[in-house]
Scaffold this motif. Structure first.
Motif, PDB file in Angstrom:
ATOM      1  N   ALA A 129      -5.926  10.344 -12.507  1.00 29.18           N
ATOM      2  CA  ALA A 129      -6.224   9.314 -11.536  1.00 29.18           C
ATOM      3  C   ALA A 129      -6.514   7.873 -12.143  1.00 29.18           C
ATOM      4  N   ASP A 130      -7.165   7.963 -13.150  1.00 33.83           N
ATOM      5  CA  ASP A 130      -7.311   6.623 -13.886  1.00 33.83           C
ATOM      6  C   ASP A 130      -6.199   5.921 -14.140  1.00 33.83           C
TER       7      ASP A 130
ATOM      8  N   GLU B  36      -4.666   4.546 -10.893  1.00 31.40           N
ATOM      9  CA  GLU B  36      -5.378   3.225 -10.554  1.00 31.40           C
ATOM     10  C   GLU B  36      -5.374   2.110 -11.314  1.00 31.40           C
ATOM     11  N   SER B  37      -5.199   2.335 -12.514  1.00 31.98           N
ATOM     12  CA  SER B  37      -5.102   1.016 -13.472  1.00 31.98           C
ATOM     13  C   SER B  37      -3.745   0.488 -13.295  1.00 31.98           C
TER      14      SER B  37
ATOM     15  N   ILE C 219      -2.200   0.676 -10.357  1.00 31.06           N
ATOM     16  CA  ILE C 219      -2.404  -0.144  -8.890  1.00 31.06           C
ATOM     17  C   ILE C 219      -3.205  -1.388  -9.142  1.00 31.06           C
ATOM     18  N   ILE C 220      -4.086  -1.422 -10.079  1.00 31.82           N
ATOM     19  CA  ILE C 220      -4.624  -2.596 -10.143  1.00 31.82           C
ATOM     20  C   ILE C 220      -3.970  -3.568 -11.157  1.00 31.82           C
TER      21      ILE C 220
ATOM     22  N   HIS D 200      -0.612  -3.925 -10.716  1.00 27.59           N
ATOM     23  CA  HIS D 200       0.247  -4.086  -9.936  1.00 27.59           C
ATOM     24  C   HIS D 200      -0.314  -5.377  -8.903  1.00 27.59           C
ATOM     25  N   HIS D 201      -1.633  -4.859  -8.553  1.00 30.76           N
ATOM     26  CA  HIS D 201      -2.375  -6.056  -7.903  1.00 30.76           C
ATOM     27  C   HIS D 201      -2.821  -7.391  -8.373  1.00 30.76           C
TER      28      HIS D 201
ATOM     29  N   GLU E  86      -0.419  -8.343 -10.705  1.00 33.84           N
ATOM     30  CA  GLU E  86       0.664  -8.931 -10.630  1.00 33.84           C
ATOM     31  C   GLU E  86       1.083  -9.655  -9.489  1.00 33.84           C
ATOM     32  N   GLU E  87       0.650  -8.984  -8.389  1.00 35.52           N
ATOM     33  CA  GLU E  87       0.939  -9.539  -6.796  1.00 35.52           C
ATOM     34  C   GLU E  87      -0.050 -10.920  -6.975  1.00 35.52           C
ATOM     35  N   GLU E  88      -1.174 -10.811  -7.420  1.00 38.08           N
ATOM     36  CA  GLU E  88      -1.944 -11.959  -7.148  1.00 38.08           C
ATOM     37  C   GLU E  88      -1.479 -13.132  -7.998  1.00 38.08           C
TER      38      GLU E  88
ATOM     39  N   VAL F  76       3.198  -9.778 -15.775  1.00 35.67           N
ATOM     40  CA  VAL F  76       3.924  -8.680 -15.688  1.00 35.67           C
ATOM     41  C   VAL F  76       3.392  -7.530 -16.713  1.00 35.67           C
TER      42      VAL F  76
ATOM     43  N   SER G  48       6.397   2.273 -11.383  1.00 34.71           N
ATOM     44  CA  SER G  48       5.565   3.253 -11.181  1.00 34.71           C
ATOM     45  C   SER G  48       6.220   4.455 -10.530  1.00 34.71           C
TER      46      SER G  48
ATOM     47  N   GLU H  67      -5.732  -3.033  -1.436  1.00 33.51           N
ATOM     48  CA  GLU H  67      -5.916  -3.161  -2.879  1.00 33.51           C
ATOM     49  C   GLU H  67      -7.306  -3.208  -3.428  1.00 33.51           C
TER      50      GLU H  67
ATOM     51  N   ILE I 284      -8.862  -0.085  -2.947  1.00 30.95           N
ATOM     52  CA  ILE I 284      -8.408   0.817  -4.094  1.00 30.95           C
ATOM     53  C   ILE I 284      -9.609   0.668  -5.270  1.00 30.95           C
ATOM     54  N   ILE I 285      -9.508  -0.635  -5.396  1.00 26.43           N
ATOM     55  CA  ILE I 285     -10.474  -1.151  -6.741  1.00 26.43           C
ATOM     56  C   ILE I 285     -11.568  -0.709  -6.643  1.00 26.43           C
TER      57      ILE I 285
ATOM     58  N   HIS J 262     -12.037   2.589  -7.147  1.00 26.83           N
ATOM     59  CA  HIS J 262     -11.895   2.838  -8.524  1.00 26.83           C
ATOM     60  C   HIS J 262     -13.240   2.640  -9.436  1.00 26.83           C
TER      61      HIS J 262
ATOM     62  N   GLU K  99     -15.434   5.236  -8.731  1.00 23.53           N
ATOM     63  CA  GLU K  99     -15.163   6.490  -9.541  1.00 23.53           C
ATOM     64  C   GLU K  99     -15.748   6.255 -10.900  1.00 23.53           C
ATOM     65  N   GLU K 100     -15.392   5.172 -11.398  1.00 24.36           N
ATOM     66  CA  GLU K 100     -15.794   4.898 -12.826  1.00 24.36           C
ATOM     67  C   GLU K 100     -17.351   5.186 -12.989  1.00 24.36           C
TER      68      GLU K 100
ATOM     69  N   LYS L  43     -18.436   8.575 -12.863  1.00 26.19           N
ATOM     70  CA  LYS L  43     -18.010   9.352 -14.227  1.00 26.19           C
ATOM     71  C   LYS L  43     -19.285   8.991 -14.987  1.00 26.19           C
TER      72      LYS L  43
ATOM     73  N   LEU M  65      10.529  -1.438  -4.336  1.00 23.56           N
ATOM     74  CA  LEU M  65       9.943  -1.737  -5.666  1.00 23.56           C
ATOM     75  C   LEU M  65       9.703  -3.295  -5.903  1.00 23.56           C
TER      76      LEU M  65
END
Lengths: 522, 522
Positions: free
Chosen positions: A2-3, A6-7, A9-10, A12-13, A15-17, A37, A50, B6, B9-10, B13, B16-17, B20, B350
């Protein structure tokens, strides 16, 4: 896992930002782009992607395939005729067995697929294409299996099955070799590990075990057919049996050998993590297919022929459609029940933080029963009122609902055994949502059990009782929070009338927990 | 929207961190837990949830429903008999029209659902249950529609359809009112806006427009049936027609009225963003259903009866199965084609960073053609060799593949018009993946077109040509990167032999872009 996801996704996020900023300033120079990138892109492997969507698509395919064998069951016409009944029942039993076995085999293949892609976390075009080839072979398995069931004496079914499994194994080995030759595709834990070759050999060994057994089974099939079936059964069930035995022994003796998280790949241990996203995606697929199974039939079969309507009903469409009434009722009933079971599943997995293999297995059992629901509902509405068949159909429906619900409850119970790791604090023992979650999970099993016994006692009113249940349950879910509070208050009132009202306690807790936040704000 | 998702999601995340850490320290005190919850949880609304999985489930349901009406089409038996042919063709045309209209109507409902849940980004139990009720009504729409098509003179179909739409509209209004009464469920942009009431009224107005038209349609149906159909057509197509007219006008005159991003809710503008996740999830669902449509039929219908095998084929199962050969071929052919079209779609999305309504519309068209593929493949393999029917079936398959591919290409072209916002830099004009992406998207349309014209010329060899195409294309995808490089090198060699080899340019670019990263590391 999961980590890692999610990392991703982050990243990617981020990246998008970056991307957006670049777009706004209209000056996305090559150096500013370079910063945006992901690490694997930086290394020049612009083809890596991904794996999220590939896995979602695979889950969708596999969930459809897992439930496909319920169709031959549901299309078996059961007549209200004692003569034909026994042969039909035999046919039905065979078909149900095929459905359950297919479901199990496909979910075993799916679990293997999850394990593989917990090791390989990024893909490129070649891996995507190889995976599609795998999927094509897996979607063919149910057919080979139904050939085996229809012609148990014939060698062809078993050969086709073994052939599919062997080719799938070969493709999966190619996938593993390919991924290990490009380590940036792998899970970070393996990527940084020094034992990459060990992992590669271990994984290849586990993957090749099944095709090898199938190879022997297909060789033996020429000599002694029964042995082949035994071999196949061993292949499919051995990991489960050996592990559940081991688990029971460990629980009995109390000796718990903890494997470190870093080693939990391809272990077959019941606490090996399964990607939660994929368990959810697979379950969603199954629930969605099952919820719409009956409307598929209705759309195809229950549009009357205009000529027949003119001839038989004098052109009155409503009269013609009245005959289909039971089908519509069955559709709405099964959609509501499946939808609410999905809702319970959804609520449960919101609060699950880690899924294990054992929880996945229980989930599979629950889903296998859910698959039978539309069929049971269809039977319920098909027979004349107060017939023995109707009573049986209603009781079968109750049993199916009960088991579908009880396995969901079992997932939660298993999660509670290791609640620190697997559950959100809200729903642990003493958490503020604990009782509410228990009520949600217990509602369907309790109602199904109650309906079952009521129909046993008041068999004359079985249909009204069942319809009442269908109508009441959705509303019960709407007001469940209220019901739970009232129930708790009543319990406290009866057992310990001295303590203060629980609602005020909840409010006090709320106030207490709110204080630090308020002080943080002010 | 994507931002909100997102950040969710963060947050999750982070949660969750924290979780843990809490689990590890075995001392999750109430204050440390408090820091880990999301803002909306902090306010005491522990019942709110991320809407991600609810939307995924809705997408799965809607994609199944959108493709369901292809089943009656594919189960229409087409005999190789000139007498029956015309009536069958008429029936088939009606069924195909019903399929396409259903697909369109369901995707319109789906687009409305996306828009609604771009405003409402968090859910609670009541919203989840209300949404399930909505879904049940939407899944019933195809049936009402096929009633309308079979009995165009009867008022019942239109009444049922309007009834479903009106109740859906009522439930959606309840959802909007409920969400606006609990603003923490809303999109952040609306949550912080001062015009919440304006938004609420605007959204309610847009949502209620369709049910209101349906109300009038159902009232008119009693008086003048044709008018009802006109009203319904207006409801469904008006937003598209008016907007495409406006878009064309704007493009022609050059006057572009930019709506600020913050106002892009319920605008019907072609550049209104559509959640990319949901477009992907919906497409995945459709591709998965379509890829497995034929195996569903095979599993159900193509297991021979043991008695018949004994009687007709002397117990030889292989002989009995040989008759089903064309079905298996059709299955593999359609699975491969749908799988590869999915692969192209996956590669395209993608690199898409923002999806607009117009791109969503093109995607819908592409998917509608994909839905027809299994049927076309089935026809291809069903007729005797060199018959006129076979040639027609092969050419229809080519046309369907062509359109499915060309609409995918169109998505990319539309994205290129606004590439700063909608595309990843890699695939923009001049990006390093630009030509490769073009090749991927153009492969199927080109091959389909080529096959079509070849079969026109060499009609005797149409079946071999088609089979060759089926076999070659997957391998072409495997070596596409190589092919593109060779093609580019050849082009350069022919048109500008003075310039250096493109491969060296690519490597130079690589080196160039690598420098800053290396310098960062060292």
């Amino acid at each position: 896992m999961a980590d890692n996801d999610e990392s991703d996704i982050i990243e990617h996020h981020v990246e998008e930002e970056m991307e957006k900023k670049g777009a706004r300033s209209h000056a996305a120079s090559s150096s500013s782009f370079l910063e945006s990138v992901t690490p694997s892109d930086r290394e020049g492997h612009s083809g890596t992607q991904s794996s999220h969507r590939l896995l979602a698509y695979s889950d969708a395919l596999i969930s459809i395939i897992a439930t496909v064998m319920i169709l031959p069951v549901s299309h078996t016409k059961v007549e209200d005729n004692e003569e034909l009944r026994e042969s039909v029942q035999l046919l039905l039993t065979t078909k149900i067995a095929v459905y359950l076995m297919t479901f199990l085999i496909v979910t075993v293949a799916w679990a293997a697929h999850i394990r593989l892609f917990q090791v390989i976390v990024r893909i490129d075009d070649s891996l995507a294409l190889l995976n599609l080839a795998c999927m094509m072979l897996i979607t063919f398995l149910p057919y080979t299996f139904s050939l085996m069931a229809t012609f148990p004496e014939n060698v062809l079914g078993i050969l086709l099955f073994c052939g599919c499994v062997m080719v799938t194994g070969a493709i999966q080995s190619v996938i593993v070799l390919y991924a290990f030759s490009r380590p940036f595709l792998l899970n970070e834990q393996i990527q940084i590990s020094e034992n990459q070759t060990f992992y590669k050999h271990h994984i290849l060994k586990v993957i090749m075990r099944v095709p090898l057994m199938c190879f022997f089974a297909s060789v033996f099939s020429a000599i002694f057919l029964q042995l082949s079936y035994v071999l196949l059964a061993i292949v499919i069930f051995l990991p489960y049996i050996s592990q559940s035995l081991k688990w029971c022994r460990n629980k009995a003796i109390g000796q718990v050998e903890e494997t470190p998280d870093s080693m939990l790949f391809y272990t077959y241990l019941p606490n090996e993590p399964l990607s939660k996203d994929r368990v959810e995606a697979f379950s969603d697929g199954v629930y969605a297919i099952v919820a719409t199974l009956l409307i598929l039939d209705i759309c195809e079969d229950n549009v009357p022929d205009p000529a027949a309507v003119q001839r038989q009903f004098g052109g009155s469409l409503i009269e013609a459609l009245r005959g289909y009434g039971p089908e519509y009722l069955a559709y709405f009933g099964s959609f509501v029940t499946v939808g609410l079971l999905w809702f319970v599943h959804h609520s449960l997995f919101l609060h699950v933080t880690k899924t294990t293999r054992f929880m996945g297995l229980l989930n599979t059992f629950s889903l296998a029963f859910v698959g039978g629901l539309p069929l049971a509902y269809q039977l319920t509405h098909e027979f004349p009122n107060n017939s023995r068949n109707e009573l049986e159909a209603i009781q079968i429906s109750c049993v199916i609902i009960f088991f579908a619900g009880i396995f969901q409850l079992a997932i939660w119970v298993v999660a509670l055994y290791n609640e620190q790791e697997t559950l959100h604090p809200y729903v642990r023992y003493g958490g503020r949502e604990h009782v509410f979650m228990l009520a949600k999970l217990a509602l369907y099993p309790c109602v199904a059990l109650g309906t079952f016994f009521l129909t046993c006692i008041l068999s004359k009113f079985s249909a009204p009782i069942f319809h009442l249940m269908e109508i009441t349950v959705p509303f019960a879910f709407f007001v469940l929070r209220l019901l739970v509070r009232v129930g708790l208050a009543l319990l406290r009132l009866i057992f310990c009338p001295d303590r203060p009202d629980p609602r005020s306690i909840v409010e006090e807790e709320d106030d207490e927990t709110r204080v630090p936040f308020n002080s943080l704000v002010t």
